[in-house]
Scaffold this motif. Structure first.
Motif, PDB file in Angstrom:
ATOM      1  N   VAL A   1      26.295 -47.439  14.323  1.00 48.79           N
ATOM      2  CA  VAL A   1      25.422 -46.775  13.355  1.00 48.79           C
ATOM      3  C   VAL A   1      24.399 -45.841  14.002  1.00 48.79           C
ATOM      4  O   VAL A   1      24.084 -44.780  13.454  1.00 48.79           O
ATOM      5  CB  VAL A   1      24.735 -47.827  12.450  1.00 48.79           C
ATOM      6  CG1 VAL A   1      23.789 -48.717  13.257  1.00 48.79           C
ATOM      7  CG2 VAL A   1      24.011 -47.167  11.288  1.00 48.79           C
ATOM      8  N   LEU A   2      23.861 -46.200  15.169  1.00 54.82           N
ATOM      9  CA  LEU A   2      22.859 -45.333  15.797  1.00 54.82           C
ATOM     10  C   LEU A   2      23.460 -44.029  16.315  1.00 54.82           C
ATOM     11  O   LEU A   2      22.722 -43.086  16.620  1.00 54.82           O
ATOM     12  CB  LEU A   2      22.142 -46.055  16.945  1.00 54.82           C
ATOM     13  CG  LEU A   2      21.260 -47.252  16.595  1.00 54.82           C
ATOM     14  CD1 LEU A   2      20.429 -47.668  17.796  1.00 54.82           C
ATOM     15  CD2 LEU A   2      20.358 -46.960  15.400  1.00 54.82           C
ATOM     16  N   ASN A   3      24.763 -43.971  16.400  1.00 53.52           N
ATOM     17  CA  ASN A   3      25.433 -42.755  16.855  1.00 53.52           C
ATOM     18  C   ASN A   3      25.984 -41.930  15.701  1.00 53.52           C
ATOM     19  O   ASN A   3      26.697 -40.948  15.926  1.00 53.52           O
ATOM     20  CB  ASN A   3      26.568 -43.111  17.821  1.00 53.52           C
ATOM     21  CG  ASN A   3      26.063 -43.736  19.106  1.00 53.52           C
ATOM     22  OD1 ASN A   3      24.975 -43.394  19.579  1.00 53.52           O
ATOM     23  ND2 ASN A   3      26.824 -44.658  19.667  1.00 53.52           N
ATOM     24  N   GLN A   4      25.652 -42.306  14.479  1.00 54.42           N
ATOM     25  CA  GLN A   4      26.137 -41.601  13.300  1.00 54.42           C
ATOM     26  C   GLN A   4      25.005 -40.770  12.708  1.00 54.42           C
ATOM     27  O   GLN A   4      23.990 -41.313  12.261  1.00 54.42           O
ATOM     28  CB  GLN A   4      26.681 -42.595  12.276  1.00 54.42           C
ATOM     29  CG  GLN A   4      27.881 -43.384  12.780  1.00 54.42           C
ATOM     30  CD  GLN A   4      28.323 -44.477  11.830  1.00 54.42           C
ATOM     31  OE1 GLN A   4      27.862 -44.558  10.697  1.00 54.42           O
ATOM     32  NE2 GLN A   4      29.226 -45.336  12.301  1.00 54.42           N
ATOM     33  N   ASP A   5      25.175 -39.457  12.711  1.00 58.48           N
ATOM     34  CA  ASP A   5      24.112 -38.558  12.259  1.00 58.48           C
ATOM     35  C   ASP A   5      23.710 -38.788  10.805  1.00 58.48           C
ATOM     36  O   ASP A   5      22.602 -38.431  10.400  1.00 58.48           O
ATOM     37  CB  ASP A   5      24.552 -37.096  12.430  1.00 58.48           C
ATOM     38  CG  ASP A   5      24.669 -36.705  13.899  1.00 58.48           C
ATOM     39  OD1 ASP A   5      24.045 -37.373  14.742  1.00 58.48           O
ATOM     40  OD2 ASP A   5      25.400 -35.740  14.196  1.00 58.48           O
ATOM     41  N   VAL A   6      24.587 -39.379  10.032  1.00 54.87           N
ATOM     42  CA  VAL A   6      24.307 -39.568   8.614  1.00 54.87           C
ATOM     43  C   VAL A   6      23.154 -40.545   8.398  1.00 54.87           C
ATOM     44  O   VAL A   6      22.465 -40.496   7.369  1.00 54.87           O
ATOM     45  CB  VAL A   6      25.578 -40.038   7.865  1.00 54.87           C
ATOM     46  CG1 VAL A   6      25.981 -41.446   8.275  1.00 54.87           C
ATOM     47  CG2 VAL A   6      25.392 -39.949   6.357  1.00 54.87           C
ATOM     48  N   TYR A   7      22.921 -41.429   9.372  1.00 48.37           N
ATOM     49  CA  TYR A   7      21.839 -42.405   9.246  1.00 48.37           C
ATOM     50  C   TYR A   7      20.706 -42.068  10.208  1.00 48.37           C
ATOM     51  O   TYR A   7      20.941 -41.757  11.383  1.00 48.37           O
ATOM     52  CB  TYR A   7      22.334 -43.818   9.552  1.00 48.37           C
ATOM     53  CG  TYR A   7      23.338 -44.337   8.558  1.00 48.37           C
ATOM     54  CD1 TYR A   7      22.980 -44.554   7.231  1.00 48.37           C
ATOM     55  CD2 TYR A   7      24.653 -44.597   8.942  1.00 48.37           C
ATOM     56  CE1 TYR A   7      23.911 -45.021   6.308  1.00 48.37           C
ATOM     57  CE2 TYR A   7      25.579 -45.084   8.029  1.00 48.37           C
ATOM     58  CZ  TYR A   7      25.202 -45.288   6.716  1.00 48.37           C
ATOM     59  OH  TYR A   7      26.117 -45.746   5.813  1.00 48.37           O
ATOM     60  N   SER A   8      19.488 -42.153   9.706  1.00 42.47           N
ATOM     61  CA  SER A   8      18.313 -41.922  10.543  1.00 42.47           C
ATOM     62  C   SER A   8      17.117 -42.577   9.869  1.00 42.47           C
ATOM     63  O   SER A   8      17.230 -43.120   8.771  1.00 42.47           O
ATOM     64  CB  SER A   8      18.060 -40.419  10.722  1.00 42.47           C
ATOM     65  OG  SER A   8      17.776 -39.810   9.477  1.00 42.47           O
ATOM     66  N   GLY A   9      15.970 -42.517  10.517  1.00 43.84           N
ATOM     67  CA  GLY A   9      14.760 -43.057   9.930  1.00 43.84           C
ATOM     68  C   GLY A   9      14.076 -44.050  10.837  1.00 43.84           C
ATOM     69  O   GLY A   9      14.596 -44.423  11.896  1.00 43.84           O
ATOM     70  N   SER A  10      12.900 -44.493  10.434  1.00 43.20           N
ATOM     71  CA  SER A  10      12.088 -45.404  11.240  1.00 43.20           C
ATOM     72  C   SER A  10      12.114 -46.829  10.708  1.00 43.20           C
ATOM     73  O   SER A  10      11.284 -47.646  11.089  1.00 43.20           O
ATOM     74  CB  SER A  10      10.651 -44.891  11.328  1.00 43.20           C
ATOM     75  OG  SER A  10      10.132 -44.632  10.046  1.00 43.20           O
ATOM     76  N   ILE A  11      13.067 -47.129   9.806  1.00 40.35           N
ATOM     77  CA  ILE A  11      13.234 -48.481   9.279  1.00 40.35           C
ATOM     78  C   ILE A  11      14.640 -48.970   9.621  1.00 40.35           C
ATOM     79  O   ILE A  11      15.632 -48.359   9.214  1.00 40.35           O
ATOM     80  CB  ILE A  11      13.030 -48.532   7.751  1.00 40.35           C
ATOM     81  CG1 ILE A  11      11.624 -48.054   7.375  1.00 40.35           C
ATOM     82  CG2 ILE A  11      13.274 -49.947   7.228  1.00 40.35           C
ATOM     83  CD1 ILE A  11      11.400 -47.948   5.875  1.00 40.35           C
ATOM     84  N   LEU A  12      14.716 -50.061  10.362  1.00 43.84           N
ATOM     85  CA  LEU A  12      15.997 -50.707  10.662  1.00 43.84           C
ATOM     86  C   LEU A  12      16.182 -51.867   9.695  1.00 43.84           C
ATOM     87  O   LEU A  12      15.296 -52.712   9.557  1.00 43.84           O
ATOM     88  CB  LEU A  12      16.009 -51.227  12.097  1.00 43.84           C
ATOM     89  CG  LEU A  12      17.267 -51.998  12.529  1.00 43.84           C
ATOM     90  CD1 LEU A  12      18.477 -51.075  12.577  1.00 43.84           C
ATOM     91  CD2 LEU A  12      17.054 -52.669  13.884  1.00 43.84           C
ATOM     92  N   VAL A  13      17.310 -51.896   9.012  1.00 44.56           N
ATOM     93  CA  VAL A  13      17.639 -53.001   8.115  1.00 44.56           C
ATOM     94  C   VAL A  13      18.797 -53.761   8.740  1.00 44.56           C
ATOM     95  O   VAL A  13      19.888 -53.213   8.910  1.00 44.56           O
ATOM     96  CB  VAL A  13      17.994 -52.500   6.703  1.00 44.56           C
ATOM     97  CG1 VAL A  13      18.324 -53.671   5.792  1.00 44.56           C
ATOM     98  CG2 VAL A  13      16.835 -51.694   6.121  1.00 44.56           C
TER      99      VAL A  13
END
Length: 202
Positions: A61-73
């Motif tokens: 997931v951390l290598n997928q540009d579609v996801y970003s932000g400062s909240i990890l769920v």
């Protein structure tokens, strides 16, 4: 050392629907040589992010540009395993300010709070709802309100309140470490000591 003041946060979320994520997965032991907090973010989830040749695993997931932000769920029982404080350092250094899960290991939770990373514990049902909604909309935003102690899917009525130790809440809202907090109570402490001294010397 004072921590960053936590302000109420609205951010996209990064979903990591894996249970029992331990601290060795968060930051592998071979990267614990440094004694300062900086630089650990580049090795956050190192063995999941990169292959043995150091190339990104694009299904993580951390290598997928579609996801970003400062909240990890993350899935249930986040931060189990060893007590290394570096796990909180790595998450913060990467850019996460909040981790949401339905259960945290106690030592990880304490380390997170001591370093200015907010662990938000929600119900299993609410966690499942977040994973479900972000699977339909990768740009989903969450609102985390520390003062009122709730997390909400931004722009909706879907929300849940969370618990936090009042002392740690005060520290996060003011950017205090333990020493800063004691100093902030200096007037009360001095007043108490004066009264105590007078009562003994009357």
């Amino acid at each position: 050392m004072a921590t960053k003041i936590f302000k109420n946060l609205v951010s996209k979320m990064v979903p990591l629907a894996i249970e029992n994520i331990d601290t060795d997965q968060i930051i592998p032991a071979r990267f614990l040589k440094a004694t300062t907090r900086e630089g650990f973010g580049e090795n956050l989830f190192r063995d999941w992010r990169y292959d043995t040749h150091g190339q990104p695993k694009y299904d993580f997931v951390l290598n997928q540009d579609v996801y970003s932000g400062s909240i990890l769920v993350a899935g249930k029982n986040f931060g189990c395993g060893s007590s290394r404080e570096h796990a909180a350092w790595a998450l913060l250094d990467y850019g996460f300010e909040v981790v949401i899960s339905s259960f945290f290991a106690d030592i990880f939770k304490g380390n997170a709070l001591n370093n200015g990373l907010l662990p938000v514990q929600v119900s299993d049902g609410f966690l499942d709802r977040l994973f479900h909604e972000v699977s339909k909309n990768a740009g989903l935003k969450l609102e985390v309100d520390l003062q009122e102690q709730f997390v909400r899917i931004a722009g909706t009525s879907t929300m849940e309140y969370f618990e936090i130790n009042p002392y740690k809440k005060a520290c996060l809202l003011n950017g205090y470490d333990d020493i800063d907090y004691v100093l902030s109570q200096r007037d009360l402490i001095e007043s108490y000591e004066r009264k105590k001294y007078l009562s003994k010397n009357l």
